[in-house]
Design a protein around this motif. Structure first.
Motif, PDB file in Angstrom:
ATOM      1  N   ASP A   1      11.713   2.954  -2.662  1.00 42.40           N
ATOM      2  CA  ASP A   1      11.414   2.175  -1.466  1.00 42.40           C
ATOM      3  C   ASP A   1      11.498   0.983  -2.350  1.00 42.40           C
ATOM      4  O   ASP A   1      11.958   0.455  -0.993  1.00 42.40           O
ATOM      5  CB  ASP A   1      10.670   3.279  -0.510  1.00 42.40           C
ATOM      6  CG  ASP A   1      10.870   5.006  -0.899  1.00 42.40           C
ATOM      7  OD1 ASP A   1      11.975   5.793  -0.836  1.00 42.40           O
ATOM      8  OD2 ASP A   1      10.053   4.984   0.202  1.00 42.40           O
ATOM      9  N   ASN A   2      10.641   0.362  -2.448  1.00 37.98           N
ATOM     10  CA  ASN A   2      10.705  -0.888  -2.396  1.00 37.98           C
ATOM     11  C   ASN A   2      11.645  -1.554  -3.701  1.00 37.98           C
ATOM     12  O   ASN A   2      12.292  -2.316  -2.774  1.00 37.98           O
ATOM     13  CB  ASN A   2       9.667  -1.747  -3.149  1.00 37.98           C
ATOM     14  CG  ASN A   2       8.385  -1.490  -2.428  1.00 37.98           C
ATOM     15  OD1 ASN A   2       8.468  -3.152  -1.692  1.00 37.98           O
ATOM     16  ND2 ASN A   2       7.452  -0.873  -2.482  1.00 37.98           N
ATOM     17  N   LEU A   3      12.844  -0.940  -4.457  1.00 34.82           N
ATOM     18  CA  LEU A   3      13.790  -1.596  -5.216  1.00 34.82           C
ATOM     19  C   LEU A   3      14.871  -1.224  -3.846  1.00 34.82           C
ATOM     20  O   LEU A   3      16.070  -2.396  -4.040  1.00 34.82           O
ATOM     21  CB  LEU A   3      13.817  -0.889  -5.949  1.00 34.82           C
ATOM     22  CG  LEU A   3      12.760  -1.317  -7.138  1.00 34.82           C
ATOM     23  CD1 LEU A   3      13.281   0.348  -8.339  1.00 34.82           C
ATOM     24  CD2 LEU A   3      12.973  -2.369  -7.664  1.00 34.82           C
ATOM     25  N   VAL A   4      15.076  -0.234  -3.094  1.00 36.92           N
ATOM     26  CA  VAL A   4      16.504   0.158  -2.034  1.00 36.92           C
ATOM     27  C   VAL A   4      15.454  -0.644  -0.943  1.00 36.92           C
ATOM     28  O   VAL A   4      16.706  -1.711  -0.634  1.00 36.92           O
ATOM     29  CB  VAL A   4      16.193   1.351  -1.916  1.00 36.92           C
ATOM     30  CG1 VAL A   4      17.485   2.077  -1.252  1.00 36.92           C
ATOM     31  CG2 VAL A   4      16.316   2.498  -3.711  1.00 36.92           C
TER      32      VAL A   4
ATOM     33  N   VAL B   1       0.535   4.643   9.955  1.00 35.81           N
ATOM     34  CA  VAL B   1      -0.146   3.375   9.910  1.00 35.81           C
ATOM     35  C   VAL B   1      -0.042   1.800  10.123  1.00 35.81           C
ATOM     36  O   VAL B   1      -0.278   1.135  10.047  1.00 35.81           O
ATOM     37  CB  VAL B   1      -0.761   3.959   8.371  1.00 35.81           C
ATOM     38  CG1 VAL B   1      -2.145   2.631   8.644  1.00 35.81           C
ATOM     39  CG2 VAL B   1      -1.523   5.242   8.304  1.00 35.81           C
ATOM     40  N   GLY B   2       1.526   1.439  10.012  1.00 37.05           N
ATOM     41  CA  GLY B   2       1.975   1.187  10.162  1.00 37.05           C
ATOM     42  C   GLY B   2       1.501  -0.460   8.727  1.00 37.05           C
ATOM     43  O   GLY B   2       1.274  -1.357   9.471  1.00 37.05           O
ATOM     44  N   LEU B   3       0.721   0.012   7.565  1.00 36.96           N
ATOM     45  CA  LEU B   3       0.496  -1.082   6.518  1.00 36.96           C
ATOM     46  C   LEU B   3       2.241  -1.986   6.183  1.00 36.96           C
ATOM     47  O   LEU B   3       1.935  -3.172   5.639  1.00 36.96           O
ATOM     48  CB  LEU B   3      -0.189  -0.853   6.040  1.00 36.96           C
ATOM     49  CG  LEU B   3      -1.132   0.181   6.174  1.00 36.96           C
ATOM     50  CD1 LEU B   3      -1.577   0.801   4.255  1.00 36.96           C
ATOM     51  CD2 LEU B   3      -1.796  -0.910   6.023  1.00 36.96           C
ATOM     52  N   GLY B   4       2.904  -1.320   6.446  1.00 33.79           N
ATOM     53  CA  GLY B   4       4.954  -2.165   5.988  1.00 33.79           C
ATOM     54  C   GLY B   4       4.862  -1.296   3.836  1.00 33.79           C
ATOM     55  O   GLY B   4       3.394  -1.089   3.480  1.00 33.79           O
ATOM     56  N   LEU B   5       5.800  -1.607   3.773  1.00 35.45           N
ATOM     57  CA  LEU B   5       5.793  -1.067   2.778  1.00 35.45           C
ATOM     58  C   LEU B   5       5.559  -1.319   1.719  1.00 35.45           C
ATOM     59  O   LEU B   5       4.690  -0.941   0.772  1.00 35.45           O
ATOM     60  CB  LEU B   5       7.205  -0.951   2.111  1.00 35.45           C
ATOM     61  CG  LEU B   5       7.708   0.022   1.001  1.00 35.45           C
ATOM     62  CD1 LEU B   5       8.063   1.177   1.161  1.00 35.45           C
ATOM     63  CD2 LEU B   5       9.331  -0.477   1.093  1.00 35.45           C
ATOM     64  N   SER B   6       5.538  -2.795   1.496  1.00 33.81           N
ATOM     65  CA  SER B   6       4.519  -4.244   0.513  1.00 33.81           C
ATOM     66  C   SER B   6       3.369  -3.631   0.434  1.00 33.81           C
ATOM     67  O   SER B   6       2.633  -3.763  -0.630  1.00 33.81           O
ATOM     68  CB  SER B   6       5.146  -5.572   1.020  1.00 33.81           C
ATOM     69  OG  SER B   6       6.540  -5.962   0.963  1.00 33.81           O
ATOM     70  N   ALA B   7       2.400  -3.558   1.826  1.00 35.22           N
ATOM     71  CA  ALA B   7       1.163  -4.018   1.727  1.00 35.22           C
ATOM     72  C   ALA B   7       0.863  -2.294   1.298  1.00 35.22           C
ATOM     73  O   ALA B   7      -0.529  -1.723   0.651  1.00 35.22           O
ATOM     74  CB  ALA B   7       0.193  -4.167   3.247  1.00 35.22           C
ATOM     75  N   THR B   8       1.323  -1.212   1.688  1.00 36.90           N
ATOM     76  CA  THR B   8       0.730   0.142   0.654  1.00 36.90           C
ATOM     77  C   THR B   8       1.159   0.401  -0.133  1.00 36.90           C
ATOM     78  O   THR B   8       0.504   1.066  -0.799  1.00 36.90           O
ATOM     79  CB  THR B   8       1.931   0.917   2.150  1.00 36.90           C
ATOM     80  OG1 THR B   8       2.120   1.318   3.303  1.00 36.90           O
ATOM     81  CG2 THR B   8       1.740   2.282   1.922  1.00 36.90           C
TER      82      THR B   8
END
Length: 276
Positions: free
Chosen positions: A107-110, A58-65
């Motif tokens: 996933d954010n932490l890593v 979807v391309g939202l990116g990790l932070s936005a998702t």
């Protein structure tokens, strides 16, 4: 593996004078059956594949998702806390969203903060232990068949969030960091689940301990299976992609939740008939 329900707790109703967090409710979680474990494992796999789909495809990116899914989870949990009894559709939607959010937290932490999988596994494991300790010190039980107050329910969902996040980190640690591979990792975690089941049925291990041990391990099992199904063959997967895998497993979950709802309504009718 199932636990013997606390029948007295399950059938107590609200009494005047109780605070909002200690008011007695009907039990807020489902009966633990084979189908419960099927949907739980499917939800863990969907959490892994759906998080990857939203982040990459979807391309939202990790932070936005992460922010979007955390907000959605918060809204569903508000609804879950507002009802006085177990409602299959609401409960299992919350479980799926917790699975997705737990995966994204790990996933954010890593990926965003550069924390190693060893460290995230240790931090999330410590958080899970702390949530269990706080829960037991407050309520003197960790049984899911005694989730009859909102305070117990809050501890329950906190523990579940930690199990999903920890499972993601632990699954990735074994499969990727230790280079075991996705499918061998799934076999390892599946073997652990088998041993827990054998200990419960064969050695009469404590039901509450066995339940939570299996609940924790099903997460890295599901995460490893999700990665195995969706990763490209060069990365050790089957290359089925996140789209089809997520859609298929969500369809199965929806079918199971539909069955849970039918069973729940049937039980309600039987209770009304008996009361009449």
């Amino acid at each position: 593996m199932s636990q013997s329900p606390d029948i007295a707790a399950d059938h107590r109703t609200t009494h005047a004078g109780h605070g909002a967090w200690t008011r007695i409710l009907l039990n807020k979680v489902p009966e633990v059956t084979i189908l419960f474990w099927v949907v739980k494992i499917l939800s863990t796999t969907v959490g892994e594949t759906a998080a990857d789909f939203l982040n990459s495809n979807v391309g939202l990116g990790l932070s936005a998702t992460t922010a979007l899914m955390a907000l959605l989870l918060a809204g569903v949990l508000v609804v879950q806390f507002s009802v006085r009894r177990y409602v299959p559709a609401i409960y299992w939607l919350a479980v799926v969203l917790v699975s997705v959010v737990g995966t994204l937290f790990s996933d954010n932490l890593v990926d965003n903060f550069g924390v190693s999988l060893w460290t995230t596994s240790a931090i999330l494991g410590a958080g899970l232990i702390a949530s269990f300790v706080a829960w037991y010190r407050s309520e003197h039980t960790l049984s899911i068949h005694s989730i009859v107050t909102r305070r117990r329910e809050a501890y329950y969902w906190l523990a579940i969030l930690f199990t999903f996040a920890l499972g993601t980190s632990a699954g990735d640690l074994v499969a990727e960091k230790l280079s075991v591979g996705y499918f061998p990792s799934a076999l390892i975690f599946g073997g652990v689940i088998t041993l827990i089941t054998a200990a419960y049925y064969g050695l009469k291990a404590n039901a509450v301990l066995a339940f939570w041990a299996a609940y924790i391990v099903t997460r890295p099992f599901g995460a490893s299976m999700g990665d195995f199904l969706t990763a490209s063959p060069k990365d050790g997967g089957l290359g089925l992609g996140t789209n089809g895998t997520s859609a298929l497993f969500l369809a199965i979950i929806l079918a199971c939740v539909g069955w849970f709802t039918i069973q729940d309504r049937r039980e309600d009718r039987e209770l009304v008939t008996v009361a009449a």
